[in-house]
Every structure is written in C-alpha cells, then in structure tokens.
Design an enzyme around this catalytic site. Structure first.
Site, PDB file in Angstrom:
ATOM      1  N   LYS A  40       6.243  11.625 -13.320  1.00 57.89           N
ATOM      2  CA  LYS A  40       7.190  12.663 -12.900  1.00 57.89           C
ATOM      3  C   LYS A  40       8.105  13.079 -14.030  1.00 57.89           C
ATOM      4  CE  LYS A  40       7.507  12.167  -7.929  1.00 57.89           C
ATOM      5  NZ  LYS A  40       8.389  11.891  -6.800  1.00 57.89           N
ATOM      6  N   LYS A  82      -4.921  12.889  -8.058  1.00 55.18           N
ATOM      7  CA  LYS A  82      -4.549  12.699  -6.653  1.00 55.18           C
ATOM      8  C   LYS A  82      -4.172  14.019  -5.987  1.00 55.18           C
ATOM      9  CE  LYS A  82      -0.464  11.278  -5.789  1.00 55.18           C
ATOM     10  NZ  LYS A  82       0.840  10.659  -5.797  1.00 55.18           N
ATOM     11  N   LYS A  85       1.578  17.051  -3.371  1.00 52.33           N
ATOM     12  CA  LYS A  85       2.409  18.160  -2.887  1.00 52.33           C
ATOM     13  C   LYS A  85       2.821  19.085  -4.029  1.00 52.33           C
ATOM     14  CE  LYS A  85       4.862  15.222   0.346  1.00 52.33           C
ATOM     15  NZ  LYS A  85       5.805  14.261  -0.208  1.00 52.33           N
TER      16      LYS A  85
HETATM   17  P1  TYM Z   1       5.224  10.833  -0.647  1.00 45.81           P
HETATM   18  O1  TYM Z   1       6.159  11.739   0.076  1.00 45.81           O
HETATM   19  O2  TYM Z   1       4.741  11.211  -1.982  1.00 45.81           O
HETATM   20  O3  TYM Z   1       3.933  10.583   0.244  1.00 45.81           O
HETATM   21  C1  TYM Z   1       4.012  10.183   1.598  1.00 45.81           C
HETATM   22  C2  TYM Z   1       2.904   9.216   1.933  1.00 45.81           C
HETATM   23  O4  TYM Z   1       1.632   9.814   1.700  1.00 45.81           O
HETATM   24  C3  TYM Z   1       0.852   8.971   0.849  1.00 45.81           C
HETATM   25  N1  TYM Z   1       0.023   9.828  -0.013  1.00 45.81           N
HETATM   26  C4  TYM Z   1      -1.307   9.749  -0.124  1.00 45.81           C
HETATM   27  N2  TYM Z   1      -2.208   8.952   0.468  1.00 45.81           N
HETATM   28  C5  TYM Z   1      -3.503   9.139   0.156  1.00 45.81           C
HETATM   29  N3  TYM Z   1      -3.931  10.097  -0.718  1.00 45.81           N
HETATM   30  C6  TYM Z   1      -3.061  10.928  -1.329  1.00 45.81           C
HETATM   31  N4  TYM Z   1      -3.481  11.869  -2.172  1.00 45.81           N
HETATM   32  C7  TYM Z   1      -1.670  10.780  -1.042  1.00 45.81           C
HETATM   33  N5  TYM Z   1      -0.555  11.413  -1.463  1.00 45.81           N
HETATM   34  C8  TYM Z   1       0.479  10.815  -0.827  1.00 45.81           C
HETATM   35  C9  TYM Z   1       1.876   8.194   0.041  1.00 45.81           C
HETATM   36  O5  TYM Z   1       1.323   6.996  -0.452  1.00 45.81           O
HETATM   37  C10 TYM Z   1       2.946   7.948   1.071  1.00 45.81           C
HETATM   38  O6  TYM Z   1       2.629   6.839   1.886  1.00 45.81           O
HETATM   39  N6  TYM Z   1       8.118   7.162  -2.386  1.00 45.81           N
HETATM   40  C11 TYM Z   1       7.461   7.662  -1.198  1.00 45.81           C
HETATM   41  C12 TYM Z   1       8.405   7.943  -0.041  1.00 45.81           C
HETATM   42  C13 TYM Z   1       9.256   6.787   0.344  1.00 45.81           C
HETATM   43  C14 TYM Z   1       8.832   5.649   1.073  1.00 45.81           C
HETATM   44  C15 TYM Z   1      10.017   4.851   1.236  1.00 45.81           C
HETATM   45  C16 TYM Z   1       7.613   5.243   1.614  1.00 45.81           C
HETATM   46  C17 TYM Z   1      10.581   6.647   0.083  1.00 45.81           C
HETATM   47  N7  TYM Z   1      11.043   5.468   0.623  1.00 45.81           N
HETATM   48  C18 TYM Z   1       9.959   3.632   1.916  1.00 45.81           C
HETATM   49  C19 TYM Z   1       7.573   4.023   2.289  1.00 45.81           C
HETATM   50  C20 TYM Z   1       8.737   3.235   2.434  1.00 45.81           C
HETATM   51  C21 TYM Z   1       6.769   8.968  -1.562  1.00 45.81           C
HETATM   52  O7  TYM Z   1       7.103   9.613  -2.503  1.00 45.81           O
HETATM   53  O8  TYM Z   1       5.832   9.364  -0.663  1.00 45.81           O
END
Ligand code: TYM
Length: 324
Positions: A111, A191, A194
């Site tokens: 990032k 990957k 978003k």
């Molecule tokens: P974020 O918002 O990027 O993504 C949300 C969830 O989606 C999963 N994910 C994927 N799984 C499979 N293939 C993909 N291409 C893919 N892209 C995203 C992510 O693994 C995630 O589970 N840091 C986290 C948000 C967060 C969080 C937390 C999660 C903040 N605090 C506490 C769990 C517990 C994030 O950026 O997710």
C-alpha cells in the site's frame, strides 16, 4: 460458544473475493456463536477517502452484510469509529509493538507503494489487533491476505500477557484454503482487489447483470482453448475456483465437471452460478438500503453490544498498565 470477529473496509466496491473469502464464511458461523461484524472505517481512512463518499460506503457495506445473509438477530453489526475503545486500545498496543515487525508487513509495503505513506497506514495492523483483542475473539474468518496481520495480533497479545499478566485470548485465523485468494479476472497473478484500476478485473457484489456477463466474458484465459488437468494455468485455476465456490462444490469436483469443455462453456457456467447468487443479493440490498432508519437501528444495537463487551477488556487493560 465461540466469539467470532471480522470486518471489511468501506473503501471501494465489495467484490466476489470479499464475499467468498470472508462474508460467506461469516454467514455460516453466525449461528450458535457470539458473532461481531464490523465496518472498519478507521482503517479505510489510512488511504485518502472522499468524506461524503465514505459516509455513503459505510451504510452500503452495512446493508451488504445484511443482504449477503448476516442476520441481526444472530450477529451484531457495528461501525468501528462508533466504538472509541478500538483506537484507545490501539494506542496502548502501540507502546509494545516493535517497529521492525510493522516494517515487515506485506500489505504495508504494497500500500505504501501505491499511496503516500502516513503513520496510520504503518500502524494499521495494530488497530486491527485491537479490533480483534477487545472482544476476546476465538476465531477471525478472513481471506489469506489477512493471515500476517492475525499473526501479529497473536504476537502482541502474547507480549502483553507476558508483561502484564493474562489479559487477552489468542485468536485463530479461519481461512478457507480453496477460496482464500480469488485473483483478478484481468491479471490472475494479482489478487482481486477493491483498489484495482481495471474495472474488468473485479466482479462487484452490486454489479448489474450486464456488467457481470461482460466481465466474465472478457476474463483472461490462456493460450489453450479447453479445460484440461494437464495445463492448469493461473487464469483457469482462478475461474474454476470461482465456479466451485458459487456452485458450492470442491475444486476437484469442478475440475472433473469441466474437463475437456471449451473455455467459452466454462465461462457460461460461471456466469450462470454467479448471477444466481448475486442478483438476489443485489435485490435484497436495494430493499434494505431504502430503509435507513431500520439500518441505523441495527447499527445502534450493534454498537451498544460491542461497547458492552470491549469496555470490559479495555478497563482490565488500563488497570494492568497503570492508567486511571
Ligand atoms: P478488506 O476490506 O481488504 O477485505 C475484507 C475481507 O475480504 C477478504 N478478501 C479476499 N478473500 C479472498 N480473495 C480476495 N481476492 C480477497 N480480497 C479480500 C479479506 O481477507 C478480508 O477477510 N484489514 C482487513 C479489515 C479488518 C479486519 C479487522 C478483518 C480490519 N480489522 C479485524 C478481520 C478482523 C481488510 O483490509 O480487509
């Protein structure tokens, strides 16, 4: 009863990677567990956001949680910034976090190449650790990309417990190995994300039928023309993974089913199963999003519940550290 915690950032559009990697798992664990699902807006602002759009996104994500099947009678949905305990605990955990460990976080490295560096982006994993540890979480259902952050969370919990006495439960990541990492439809080496600049790379949960059809049709394949176990390129493996996930079968079964079929046929089958799931989600979303009062009530209940739990942990932490 286990405590389950997870969250999604309200940045960009939620896509099928988020659905398969995270949200769909959440729906399966909300029954019989103490489940909290958070919209992590404090995380989202570690990269620049338009304030008006962010406010709208938070409600969009909340409505999407519900549309995907999170039931507010079984689980609690809340907005991270509405519970101040998250940033409070993050500050305390900052004081026991080694600088070097944060420098090794792959997501930070990625990032900070894309965006201007800021301390929030660097500190992001500590806030995430606070999210999880505040609720004495047993399990964190996520995609593969979050594994390193959960390992850090465990390290910080252990470090705190060692220094101040038993305080935090050590959480376990729950990652569905077969669907842990859905790749971009345009670049199967990266990957699905978003923040992808190419709109054809991601299928968003709120895409229209036409958009979904077009994106699957234009998905890159490889130089072959038929599915074969003998040449499993990244692109085809990704398409088969998406197919298996939406069909609810194993990867191997999907591969057997599609063996020898033309790529165009594989794409038609994917389109069918994806539409079957996403169109009803989109319809439910529209309905839920229209009633903002009902949505607000659910988020208010979620916030109160979250605070009732997190405040106990935070009080214990403050006393142990010597604050008050
Ligand atoms: P974020 O918002 O990027 O993504 C949300 C969830 O989606 C999963 N994910 C994927 N799984 C499979 N293939 C993909 N291409 C893919 N892209 C995203 C992510 O693994 C995630 O589970 N840091 C986290 C948000 C967060 C969080 C937390 C999660 C903040 N605090 C506490 C769990 C517990 C994030 O950026 O997710």
């Amino acid at each position: 009863m286990k405590t389950i915690f997870s969250g999604v950032q309200p940045s960009g559009n939620l896509h099928i990677g988020n659905y398969i990697g995270a949200l769909r798992q959440w729906v399966n664990v909300q029954e019989g567990n103490d489940a909290l699902f958070c919209i992590v807006d404090l995380h989202a602002i570690t990269v620049p956001q338009d304030p008006k759009a962010l406010r709208e996104k938070v409600l969009e994500v909340a409505a999407l949680y519900l549309a995907c099947g999170i039931d507010p009678k079984k689980a609690h949905i809340f907005i991270q910034s509405e519970n101040p305990d998250h940033s409070y605990l993050a500050w305390i955990l900052n004081t026991i976090t080694p600088f070097g460990q944060l420098q090794r976080m792959t997501q930070f490295k990625e990032k900070s190449q894309k965006h201007e560096e800021n301390l929030g982006l660097f500190d992001y994993p500590v806030l995430m650790a606070s999210d999880i540890l505040l609720y004495q979480t047993d399990e964190v259902p996520v995609g593969e990309d979050q594994k390193q952050h959960i390992e850090l969370t465990r390290d910080l919990a252990e470090r705190f417990n060692k220094r101040f006495g038993e305080t935090f439960k050590l959480p376990n990541p729950v990652i569905q190995s077969q669907t842990a990492r859905i790749m971009s439809l345009q670049n199967p080496a990266s990957k699905m994300s978003k923040s992808d600049n190419n709109p054809l790379g991601t299928i968003n949960l709120l895409d229209t039928e036409e958009q979904i059809r077009e994106k699957i049709k234009k998905a890159v394949t490889d130089s072959n023309s038929k599915v074969s176990k003998d040449h499993g390129s990244e692109a085809i493996v990704n398409l088969l993974t998406i197919y298996s996930a939406f069909k609810g079968i194993s990867f191997n079964k999907a591969q057997d089913e599609m063996e020898g079929k033309a790529y165009s046929e594989l794409k038609n089958s994917i389109t069918e199963v994806v539409l079957e799931t996403l169109l009803p989600i989109r319809e439910k979303y529209e309905e839920i999003r229209k009633d903002e009062k009902a949505l607000r009530d659910i988020l208010d209940e979620g916030r109160e519940y979250a605070i009732s739990k997190s405040s106990k942990t935070l009080l214990d932490v403050k006393q142990k550290v010597g604050l008050i």
